[in-house]
Motif scaffolding. Structure first.
Motif, PDB file in Angstrom:
ATOM      1  N   PRO A   1       0.793  -1.231   0.000  1.00  0.00           N
ATOM      2  CA  PRO A   1       0.000   0.000   0.000  1.00  0.00           C
ATOM      3  C   PRO A   1       0.822   1.276   0.000  1.00  0.00           C
ATOM      4  N   PHE A   2       2.101   1.174   0.278  1.00  0.00           N
ATOM      5  CA  PHE A   2       2.966   2.358   0.191  1.00  0.00           C
ATOM      6  C   PHE A   2       3.516   2.518  -1.222  1.00  0.00           C
ATOM      7  N   LEU A   3       3.889   1.419  -1.853  1.00  0.00           N
ATOM      8  CA  LEU A   3       4.357   1.496  -3.230  1.00  0.00           C
ATOM      9  C   LEU A   3       3.239   1.869  -4.191  1.00  0.00           C
ATOM     10  N   ASN A   4       2.023   1.410  -3.906  1.00  0.00           N
ATOM     11  CA  ASN A   4       0.914   1.752  -4.812  1.00  0.00           C
ATOM     12  C   ASN A   4       0.208   3.054  -4.417  1.00  0.00           C
ATOM     13  N   LEU A   5       0.723   3.720  -3.405  1.00  0.00           N
ATOM     14  CA  LEU A   5       0.310   5.069  -2.989  1.00  0.00           C
ATOM     15  C   LEU A   5      -1.050   5.136  -2.303  1.00  0.00           C
ATOM     16  N   SER A   6      -1.688   4.008  -2.104  1.00  0.00           N
ATOM     17  CA  SER A   6      -3.025   4.063  -1.492  1.00  0.00           C
ATOM     18  C   SER A   6      -2.977   4.567  -0.058  1.00  0.00           C
ATOM     19  N   MET A   7      -1.945   4.200   0.686  1.00  0.00           N
ATOM     20  CA  MET A   7      -1.857   4.648   2.068  1.00  0.00           C
ATOM     21  C   MET A   7      -1.599   6.151   2.145  1.00  0.00           C
ATOM     22  N   GLN A   8      -0.719   6.645   1.290  1.00  0.00           N
ATOM     23  CA  GLN A   8      -0.381   8.069   1.319  1.00  0.00           C
ATOM     24  C   GLN A   8      -1.557   8.948   0.888  1.00  0.00           C
ATOM     25  N   PHE A   9      -2.309   8.511  -0.098  1.00  0.00           N
ATOM     26  CA  PHE A   9      -3.345   9.362  -0.673  1.00  0.00           C
ATOM     27  C   PHE A   9      -4.715   9.165  -0.029  1.00  0.00           C
ATOM     28  N   THR A  10      -4.995   7.983   0.491  1.00  0.00           N
ATOM     29  CA  THR A  10      -6.335   7.736   1.027  1.00  0.00           C
ATOM     30  C   THR A  10      -6.340   7.349   2.498  1.00  0.00           C
ATOM     31  N   GLY A  11      -5.177   6.990   3.037  1.00  0.00           N
ATOM     32  CA  GLY A  11      -5.126   6.539   4.419  1.00  0.00           C
ATOM     33  C   GLY A  11      -5.578   5.114   4.612  1.00  0.00           C
ATOM     34  N   GLU A  12      -5.961   4.450   3.534  1.00  0.00           N
ATOM     35  CA  GLU A  12      -6.384   3.056   3.594  1.00  0.00           C
ATOM     36  C   GLU A  12      -5.616   2.259   2.546  1.00  0.00           C
ATOM     37  N   GLY A  13      -5.082   1.135   2.966  1.00  0.00           N
ATOM     38  CA  GLY A  13      -4.312   0.323   2.040  1.00  0.00           C
ATOM     39  C   GLY A  13      -5.186  -0.421   1.046  1.00  0.00           C
ATOM     40  N   VAL A  14      -4.803  -0.381  -0.221  1.00  0.00           N
ATOM     41  CA  VAL A  14      -5.475  -1.140  -1.267  1.00  0.00           C
ATOM     42  C   VAL A  14      -4.547  -2.266  -1.687  1.00  0.00           C
ATOM     43  N   LEU A  15      -5.030  -3.492  -1.589  1.00  0.00           N
ATOM     44  CA  LEU A  15      -4.255  -4.669  -1.956  1.00  0.00           C
ATOM     45  C   LEU A  15      -5.016  -5.430  -3.033  1.00  0.00           C
ATOM     46  N   VAL A  16      -4.330  -5.782  -4.098  1.00  0.00           N
ATOM     47  CA  VAL A  16      -4.950  -6.465  -5.230  1.00  0.00           C
ATOM     48  C   VAL A  16      -4.060  -7.615  -5.653  1.00  0.00           C
ATOM     49  N   LYS A  17      -4.678  -8.695  -6.088  1.00  0.00           N
ATOM     50  CA  LYS A  17      -3.935  -9.828  -6.613  1.00  0.00           C
ATOM     51  C   LYS A  17      -4.281 -10.024  -8.079  1.00  0.00           C
ATOM     52  N   ALA A  18      -3.264 -10.115  -8.909  1.00  0.00           N
ATOM     53  CA  ALA A  18      -3.489 -10.366 -10.329  1.00  0.00           C
ATOM     54  C   ALA A  18      -3.631 -11.865 -10.572  1.00  0.00           C
ATOM     55  N   ASP A  19      -4.414 -12.207 -11.582  1.00  0.00           N
ATOM     56  CA  ASP A  19      -4.556 -13.613 -11.971  1.00  0.00           C
ATOM     57  C   ASP A  19      -3.471 -14.025 -12.948  1.00  0.00           C
ATOM     58  N   LYS A  20      -3.050 -13.084 -13.785  1.00  0.00           N
ATOM     59  CA  LYS A  20      -2.039 -13.382 -14.795  1.00  0.00           C
ATOM     60  C   LYS A  20      -1.100 -12.197 -14.947  1.00  0.00           C
ATOM     61  N   THR A  21       0.153 -12.480 -15.275  1.00  0.00           N
ATOM     62  CA  THR A  21       1.110 -11.428 -15.573  1.00  0.00           C
ATOM     63  C   THR A  21       1.545 -11.539 -17.029  1.00  0.00           C
ATOM     64  N   VAL A  22       1.958 -10.404 -17.577  1.00  0.00           N
ATOM     65  CA  VAL A  22       2.439 -10.378 -18.957  1.00  0.00           C
ATOM     66  C   VAL A  22       3.821  -9.742 -18.978  1.00  0.00           C
ATOM     67  N   ALA A  23       4.601 -10.119 -19.980  1.00  0.00           N
ATOM     68  CA  ALA A  23       5.977  -9.652 -20.100  1.00  0.00           C
ATOM     69  C   ALA A  23       6.105  -8.692 -21.273  1.00  0.00           C
ATOM     70  N   ASP A  24       7.177  -7.921 -21.252  1.00  0.00           N
ATOM     71  CA  ASP A  24       7.458  -6.996 -22.340  1.00  0.00           C
ATOM     72  C   ASP A  24       7.554  -7.749 -23.664  1.00  0.00           C
ATOM     73  N   GLY A  25       6.793  -7.286 -24.661  1.00  0.00           N
ATOM     74  CA  GLY A  25       6.812  -7.911 -25.969  1.00  0.00           C
ATOM     75  C   GLY A  25       5.861  -9.075 -26.132  1.00  0.00           C
ATOM     76  N   GLU A  26       5.250  -9.517 -25.048  1.00  0.00           N
ATOM     77  CA  GLU A  26       4.319 -10.648 -25.126  1.00  0.00           C
ATOM     78  C   GLU A  26       3.069 -10.255 -25.915  1.00  0.00           C
ATOM     79  N   GLU A  27       2.566 -11.187 -26.687  1.00  0.00           N
ATOM     80  CA  GLU A  27       1.351 -10.961 -27.458  1.00  0.00           C
ATOM     81  C   GLU A  27       0.266 -11.897 -26.949  1.00  0.00           C
ATOM     82  N   ILE A  28      -0.874 -11.317 -26.645  1.00  0.00           N
ATOM     83  CA  ILE A  28      -2.005 -12.092 -26.155  1.00  0.00           C
ATOM     84  C   ILE A  28      -3.227 -11.772 -27.005  1.00  0.00           C
TER      85      ILE A  28
END
Length: 210
Positions: A91-118
């Motif tokens: 929540p500090f790297l994603n700025l939610s704590m600094q800007f809103t005072g509440e941490g936002v945590l999210v989990k991705a289902d899939k990641t993509v790489a530079d140059g990847e085509e989907i």
């Protein structure tokens, strides 16, 4: 045939996009901030099924509605650049704590790489990692739609901030120049804030690239 709409919402007026394949009635979402009812208005109106959510980067104003959308559509797959994952869960790297005072945590289902085509909802998408605004910011180039969704990387006449955690101003300028401004000049750029632009206009007019 594809239908695109945008909604500007959330605490700092973030542009979020919806693309619907009108033949299959499947929807693709790009970034998710603010009021999920507004974000899903085209989905609701057409009865489309959202199958994927592409996150351009992990700042709070692009992810704070992800949880509510996931709770509404359990099967939707959340994508993000592979080097951006740590920001989603800090929540500090994603700025939610600094800007809103509440941490936002999210989990991705899939990641993509530079140059990847989907391919999602029948659209071919090239993933272009452009570090600088954040360490793993991902832009999504869709040649068939002549469109680039670039989050907070390149704006109309400007570029994204680089003074937040993991930002790097020199890298941002260099990566935009070598990875984005080399796209076809008539490519429409749909940013995370403010108005759309084109690659050609930015090459000719953007202060940072003159």
């Amino acid at each position: 045939m594809y239908k695109m709409s945008s909604v500007t919402t959330g605490p700092v007026a973030t542009n979020c996009y919806t693309i619907i394949n009108e033949e299959t009635n499947e929807a693709l979402l790009i970034d998710a901030s603010g009021n999920p009812v507004r974000l899903l208005q085209e989905v609701t109106a057409t009865g489309a099924k959202p199958v994927a959510l592409l996150l351009t980067h992990a700042h709070f104003d692009h992810i704070d509605a992800v949880g509510k959308i996931k709770s509404e559509y359990n099967d939707i797959q959340v994508y993000i650049g592979e080097n951006e994952v740590d920001l989603l869960k800090d929540p500090f790297l994603n700025l939610s704590m600094q800007f809103t005072g509440e941490g936002v945590l999210v989990k991705a289902d899939k990641t993509v790489a530079d140059g990847e085509e989907i391919e999602l909802i029948g659209i071919k998408i090239k993933c272009i990692e452009v570090p600088g605004h954040t360490i793993g910011g991902m832009c999504y180039y869709m040649p068939d739609l002549n469109a680039l969704f670039d989050g907070d990387t390149l704006f109309h006449g400007s570029i994204g901030r680089s003074d937040f955690p993991t930002g790097d101003g020199d890298a941002l300028i260099e990566n935009i120049a070598t990875k984005l401004l080399t796209l076809p000049e008539d490519t429409k750029v749909f940013p995370g804030h403010d108005s759309e632009t084109t690659i050609g206009w930015e090459k000719m007019n953007n202060y940072y690239f003159q």
